[in-house]
Scaffold this motif. Structure first.
Motif, PDB file in Angstrom:
ATOM      1  N   CYS A  39       3.664  -3.319  12.528  1.00 16.05           N
ATOM      2  CA  CYS A  39       3.503  -2.556  13.589  1.00 16.05           C
ATOM      3  C   CYS A  39       1.746  -2.547  13.658  1.00 16.05           C
ATOM      4  O   CYS A  39       1.324  -3.431  12.706  1.00 16.05           O
ATOM      5  CB  CYS A  39       3.026  -0.875  13.095  1.00 16.05           C
ATOM      6  N   ASP A  40       0.712  -1.852  13.935  1.00 15.58           N
ATOM      7  CA  ASP A  40      -1.115  -1.228  13.769  1.00 15.58           C
ATOM      8  C   ASP A  40      -1.170  -2.052  13.061  1.00 15.58           C
ATOM      9  O   ASP A  40      -2.691  -1.097  12.754  1.00 15.58           O
ATOM     10  CB  ASP A  40      -1.055  -1.071  15.398  1.00 15.58           C
ATOM     11  N   PHE A  41      -0.844  -1.206  11.743  1.00 15.34           N
ATOM     12  CA  PHE A  41      -1.343  -0.204  10.614  1.00 15.34           C
ATOM     13  C   PHE A  41      -2.779  -1.221   9.794  1.00 15.34           C
ATOM     14  O   PHE A  41      -2.012  -2.898   9.824  1.00 15.34           O
ATOM     15  CB  PHE A  41      -0.940   0.087   9.454  1.00 15.34           C
ATOM     16  N   ILE A  42      -3.815  -0.560   9.879  1.00 12.41           N
ATOM     17  CA  ILE A  42      -4.843  -1.351   9.023  1.00 12.41           C
ATOM     18  C   ILE A  42      -5.259  -1.005   7.953  1.00 12.41           C
ATOM     19  O   ILE A  42      -6.039   0.249   8.733  1.00 12.41           O
ATOM     20  CB  ILE A  42      -5.984  -1.987  10.365  1.00 12.41           C
ATOM     21  N   VAL A  43      -5.672  -1.696   6.875  1.00 13.59           N
ATOM     22  CA  VAL A  43      -6.838  -0.323   6.090  1.00 13.59           C
ATOM     23  C   VAL A  43      -7.402  -1.321   5.561  1.00 13.59           C
ATOM     24  O   VAL A  43      -7.227  -2.748   4.688  1.00 13.59           O
ATOM     25  CB  VAL A  43      -5.801   0.075   5.023  1.00 13.59           C
ATOM     26  N   CYS A  44      -8.699  -1.000   5.162  1.00 11.25           N
ATOM     27  CA  CYS A  44      -9.791  -2.011   4.514  1.00 11.25           C
ATOM     28  C   CYS A  44      -9.383  -2.255   3.564  1.00 11.25           C
ATOM     29  O   CYS A  44      -8.742  -0.814   2.548  1.00 11.25           O
ATOM     30  CB  CYS A  44     -10.861  -1.442   4.251  1.00 11.25           C
ATOM     31  N   ILE A  45     -10.143  -2.976   2.571  1.00  8.19           N
ATOM     32  CA  ILE A  45      -9.775  -3.104   0.791  1.00  8.19           C
ATOM     33  C   ILE A  45     -10.284  -2.072   0.165  1.00  8.19           C
ATOM     34  O   ILE A  45     -10.296  -1.791  -0.851  1.00  8.19           O
ATOM     35  CB  ILE A  45     -10.396  -4.726   0.572  1.00  8.19           C
ATOM     36  N   LYS A  46     -12.111  -1.757   0.513  1.00  4.53           N
ATOM     37  CA  LYS A  46     -12.038  -0.598  -0.141  1.00  4.53           C
ATOM     38  C   LYS A  46     -11.026   0.189   0.116  1.00  4.53           C
ATOM     39  O   LYS A  46     -11.406   1.082  -1.078  1.00  4.53           O
ATOM     40  CB  LYS A  46     -13.109  -0.349   0.725  1.00  4.53           C
ATOM     41  N   CYS A  47     -10.703   0.499  -0.088  1.00  3.59           N
ATOM     42  CA  CYS A  47      -9.606   1.257   0.005  1.00  3.59           C
ATOM     43  C   CYS A  47      -8.222   1.593  -0.277  1.00  3.59           C
ATOM     44  O   CYS A  47      -7.423   2.406  -1.008  1.00  3.59           O
ATOM     45  CB  CYS A  47      -9.223   2.473   1.663  1.00  3.59           C
ATOM     46  N   GLN A  62      -9.858  -6.618   5.022  1.00  5.37           N
ATOM     47  CA  GLN A  62      -8.850  -6.039   5.341  1.00  5.37           C
ATOM     48  C   GLN A  62      -7.110  -6.148   5.578  1.00  5.37           C
ATOM     49  O   GLN A  62      -7.669  -7.536   5.266  1.00  5.37           O
ATOM     50  CB  GLN A  62      -8.384  -5.142   7.119  1.00  5.37           C
ATOM     51  N   PHE A  63      -6.609  -5.589   5.139  1.00  2.00           N
ATOM     52  CA  PHE A  63      -5.304  -5.386   5.302  1.00  2.00           C
ATOM     53  C   PHE A  63      -4.553  -5.020   6.868  1.00  2.00           C
ATOM     54  O   PHE A  63      -4.885  -4.266   7.150  1.00  2.00           O
ATOM     55  CB  PHE A  63      -3.882  -5.059   4.187  1.00  2.00           C
ATOM     56  N   ASN A  64      -3.414  -5.743   6.561  1.00  2.00           N
ATOM     57  CA  ASN A  64      -2.800  -5.498   8.226  1.00  2.00           C
ATOM     58  C   ASN A  64      -1.286  -6.310   7.965  1.00  2.00           C
ATOM     59  O   ASN A  64      -1.136  -6.318   7.604  1.00  2.00           O
ATOM     60  CB  ASN A  64      -3.183  -6.145   9.386  1.00  2.00           C
ATOM     61  N   CYS A  65      -0.779  -4.649   9.376  1.00  2.00           N
ATOM     62  CA  CYS A  65       0.728  -4.667   8.816  1.00  2.00           C
ATOM     63  C   CYS A  65       1.314  -5.655  10.244  1.00  2.00           C
ATOM     64  O   CYS A  65       0.529  -5.297  11.117  1.00  2.00           O
ATOM     65  CB  CYS A  65       1.416  -3.443   8.851  1.00  2.00           C
ATOM     66  N   ILE A  66       2.450  -6.236  10.064  1.00  2.00           N
ATOM     67  CA  ILE A  66       2.847  -7.694  10.547  1.00  2.00           C
ATOM     68  C   ILE A  66       3.644  -6.528  12.208  1.00  2.00           C
ATOM     69  O   ILE A  66       3.667  -7.076  12.544  1.00  2.00           O
ATOM     70  CB  ILE A  66       3.629  -8.669  10.399  1.00  2.00           C
ATOM     71  N   PHE A 118       0.497  -1.029   0.148  1.00  2.00           N
ATOM     72  CA  PHE A 118       0.028  -0.494   0.143  1.00  2.00           C
ATOM     73  C   PHE A 118       1.466   1.101  -0.007  1.00  2.00           C
ATOM     74  O   PHE A 118       2.157   1.066   0.949  1.00  2.00           O
ATOM     75  CB  PHE A 118      -0.377  -0.001   1.210  1.00  2.00           C
ATOM     76  N   GLN A 119       0.621   2.451  -0.682  1.00  2.00           N
ATOM     77  CA  GLN A 119       1.253   2.970  -0.741  1.00  2.00           C
ATOM     78  C   GLN A 119       1.197   4.190   0.126  1.00  2.00           C
ATOM     79  O   GLN A 119       2.171   5.331  -0.224  1.00  2.00           O
ATOM     80  CB  GLN A 119       1.286   3.666  -2.765  1.00  2.00           C
ATOM     81  N   GLY A 120       0.847   4.392   0.521  1.00  2.00           N
ATOM     82  CA  GLY A 120       0.141   4.823   1.880  1.00  2.00           C
ATOM     83  C   GLY A 120       1.138   4.439   3.422  1.00  2.00           C
ATOM     84  O   GLY A 120       0.734   5.511   4.421  1.00  2.00           O
ATOM     85  N   HIS A 121       2.177   3.676   2.803  1.00  2.00           N
ATOM     86  CA  HIS A 121       2.444   2.400   4.051  1.00  2.00           C
ATOM     87  C   HIS A 121       3.647   1.872   3.542  1.00  2.00           C
ATOM     88  O   HIS A 121       4.177   1.479   2.762  1.00  2.00           O
ATOM     89  CB  HIS A 121       1.328   1.562   5.018  1.00  2.00           C
ATOM     90  N   LEU A 130       1.200  -5.529   3.666  1.00  2.00           N
ATOM     91  CA  LEU A 130       0.555  -5.785   4.096  1.00  2.00           C
ATOM     92  C   LEU A 130       0.307  -6.619   3.700  1.00  2.00           C
ATOM     93  O   LEU A 130       0.524  -7.926   2.729  1.00  2.00           O
ATOM     94  CB  LEU A 130      -0.654  -4.778   4.226  1.00  2.00           C
ATOM     95  N   PHE A 131      -0.721  -7.879   5.312  1.00  2.00           N
ATOM     96  CA  PHE A 131      -1.208  -9.249   4.664  1.00  2.00           C
ATOM     97  C   PHE A 131      -2.445  -9.796   5.034  1.00  2.00           C
ATOM     98  O   PHE A 131      -3.186  -8.447   6.019  1.00  2.00           O
ATOM     99  CB  PHE A 131      -0.004  -9.684   5.384  1.00  2.00           C
ATOM    100  N   LEU A 132      -3.064 -10.147   4.711  1.00  2.00           N
ATOM    101  CA  LEU A 132      -4.364 -10.846   5.231  1.00  2.00           C
ATOM    102  C   LEU A 132      -4.651 -11.486   6.531  1.00  2.00           C
ATOM    103  O   LEU A 132      -4.934 -12.798   6.509  1.00  2.00           O
ATOM    104  CB  LEU A 132      -5.382 -11.708   3.688  1.00  2.00           C
ATOM    105  N   ALA A 133      -3.708 -10.990   6.986  1.00  2.00           N
ATOM    106  CA  ALA A 133      -3.348 -11.972   8.377  1.00  2.00           C
ATOM    107  C   ALA A 133      -4.717 -11.812   9.861  1.00  2.00           C
ATOM    108  O   ALA A 133      -4.430 -13.098  10.966  1.00  2.00           O
ATOM    109  CB  ALA A 133      -2.453 -11.909   8.909  1.00  2.00           C
ATOM    110  N   LEU A 134      -5.349 -11.086   9.684  1.00  2.00           N
ATOM    111  CA  LEU A 134      -6.751 -10.901  10.795  1.00  2.00           C
ATOM    112  C   LEU A 134      -7.554 -12.114  11.152  1.00  2.00           C
ATOM    113  O   LEU A 134      -7.922 -12.759   9.504  1.00  2.00           O
ATOM    114  CB  LEU A 134      -7.178  -9.453  11.039  1.00  2.00           C
TER     115      LEU A 134
END
Length: 435
Positions: free
Chosen positions: A304-312, A298-302, A269-272, A276-280
């Motif tokens: 740190c705590d960053f999370i972004v929904c697939i829509k965004c 959502q995708f989440n970062c392993i 994700f270009q904003g992070h 990111l992974f589909l780990a949750l």
């Protein structure tokens, strides 16, 4: 024993379990025992022990399949009782794996391992045991999506006319790709020689069948007109009017649009800064760091705590605006510029609920996503959308000369309009509230 437990039929000895060579005996005080198959302590599951050696298994784990195919990996994976000495992380949940317990490994890849319970999740495994079944990689050997007729001319399997390769040098916001339903920007495209059918070059290469991360069965590329209902993508949950991937098993009722079909792990994700992974767990519904709304997928970062929904995550990072000579980039979570109004609707950005914008860092041109692409990004002009128990809604192209007033929100329509015999709306959200 509890009365209910006493009424249940319990096998006290299992003679030939899949996971162990010796008979296993039911052990009533299972709360203190860790299963050697899944590596978990699950007190609500009947537990069995081997009286000849130090082995413990839950009743469902002892029947775990030996060889399976999951949605998160290209190859088959097989069960092993232990792993060699090194640090391991699960290919699904991305958490560490204890090498002293069972897991699934890929025999073709040296570093791919999955927890037993993660591999057997209903959204990951299709429930088919593949031990003794010949391996046929029919996904990667699938027939291509088009036939080359001559140099620069193709015949796509979902269109009856020939398409010619062209290079777009101008931007037209109303000239849309019939696959992803996004505007044609500068670059290569395939244009029909007989009608207005257009495909981005990359969309024309979308394969006929894929294995998607979010679904255990292979998906088939079709046109949305094959659905007798409004198609909502099961990844970004937007309405789509272009090409889509559907599961051929009707009971699944699963499908994704072509943009969401292209997502993979790791996702950049270009904003992070981190992958990111589909780990949750699918049951977890966290808040997206970008739009600040509850995530469905959502995708989440392993790291740190960053999370972004697939829509965004699937929004184009760069976009064109007809009145700006520069590319606009996606901006979130920061001050946009000193000028804090939208160039199109002229509303103050602080008066709107969205936290996402497109802006030009050179000109400080700022636009809402809905003003640049519409709230319903992937609907197509001419498409008829159904509203249960109410009038059908027709989608009209974006008008350059007029901005009709929305009968629901009372603001001028910035993009495509949604009409019935008696009403005009600026989005499906307004249409559902009005009709």
């Amino acid at each position: 024993m509890h009365t209910i437990c006493a009424m249940k039929s319990v096998l006290f000895v299992v003679d030939q379990p899949k996971s162990h060579d010796h008979p296993l005996t039911f052990f009533p005080r299972q709360a203190s025992l860790t299963c050697d198959v899944c590596g978990l302590l699950r007190s609500n599951y009947p537990t069995y022990v081997c009286l000849r050696c130090n082995f413990v298994s839950h009743n469902d784990c002892m029947y775990s399949p030996r060889i399976i195919k999951i949605s998160r990996h290209y190859h088959r994976i097989s069960y092993t009782t232990s792993l060699r000495s090194r640090e391991w992380s699960c290919g699904v949940c991305r958490k560490s794996i204890d090498r002293d317990y069972g897991a699934y490994i890929c025999e073709k890849c040296d570093d791919y391992v999955v927890h037993v319970r993660c591999a057997l999740r209903v959204d990951v495994w299709d429930g088919v045991e593949l031990e003794g079944v010949p391996e046929e990689d029919d996904i990667t050997q699938d027939v291509g999506p088009y036939e080359v007729i001559s140099k620069g001319v193709i015949l796509h399997f979902l269109h009856s006319h020939h398409l010619r390769l062209e290079v777009s040098i101008t931007y037209d916001e109303n000239r849309l790709c019939h696959a992803c339903v996004m505007p044609i920007v500068e670059g290569n495209l395939f244009s029909c020689l007989e009608c207005e059918f257009i495909l981005h070059e990359i969309c024309a290469k979308s394969r006929r069948r894929i294995q998607h991360l979010l679904h255990p069965h292979p998906l088939k590329l079709v046109h949305v007109s094959e659905c007798d209902y409004n198609f909502f993508c099961d990844a970004c949950f937007r309405v789509c009017g272009g090409l889509i991937y559907l599961c051929p098993i009707l009971e699944c009722d699963f499908g994704v649009d072509v943009r969401c079909a292209a997502i993979s792990e790791p996702f950049h994700f270009q904003g992070h800064e981190h992958p990111l992974f589909l780990a949750l767990d699918p049951k977890v519904k966290p808040i997206c760091e970008v739009c600040k709304l509850e995530c469905r997928k959502q995708f989440n970062c392993i790291e740190c705590d960053f999370i972004v929904c697939i829509k965004c995550a699937t929004l184009p990072y760069e976009a064109r605006y007809k009145l700006d000579k520069h590319l606009l980039t996606l901006l979130w979570g920061k001050e946009v510029c000193e000028e804090d109004w939208c160039e199109a609707c002229e509303r103050n950005l602080k008066d709107t609920s969205t936290k996402l914008f497109y802006w030009c860092k050179d000109c400080c041109t700022t636009l809402h996503i809905s003003c640049l692409f519409d709230d319903d990004l992937y609907v197509k002009p001419g498409q008829v959308l159904k509203v249960e128990g109410k009038e059908d809604v027709k989608v009209l192209a974006k008008g350059n000369l007029s901005r009709p007033l929305c009968d629901s929100c009372k603001y001028p329509c910035q993009g495509r309009t949604f009409t019935t015999d008696n009403s005009t709306m600026c989005s499906m959200k307004c249409a559902r509230g009005k009709i």
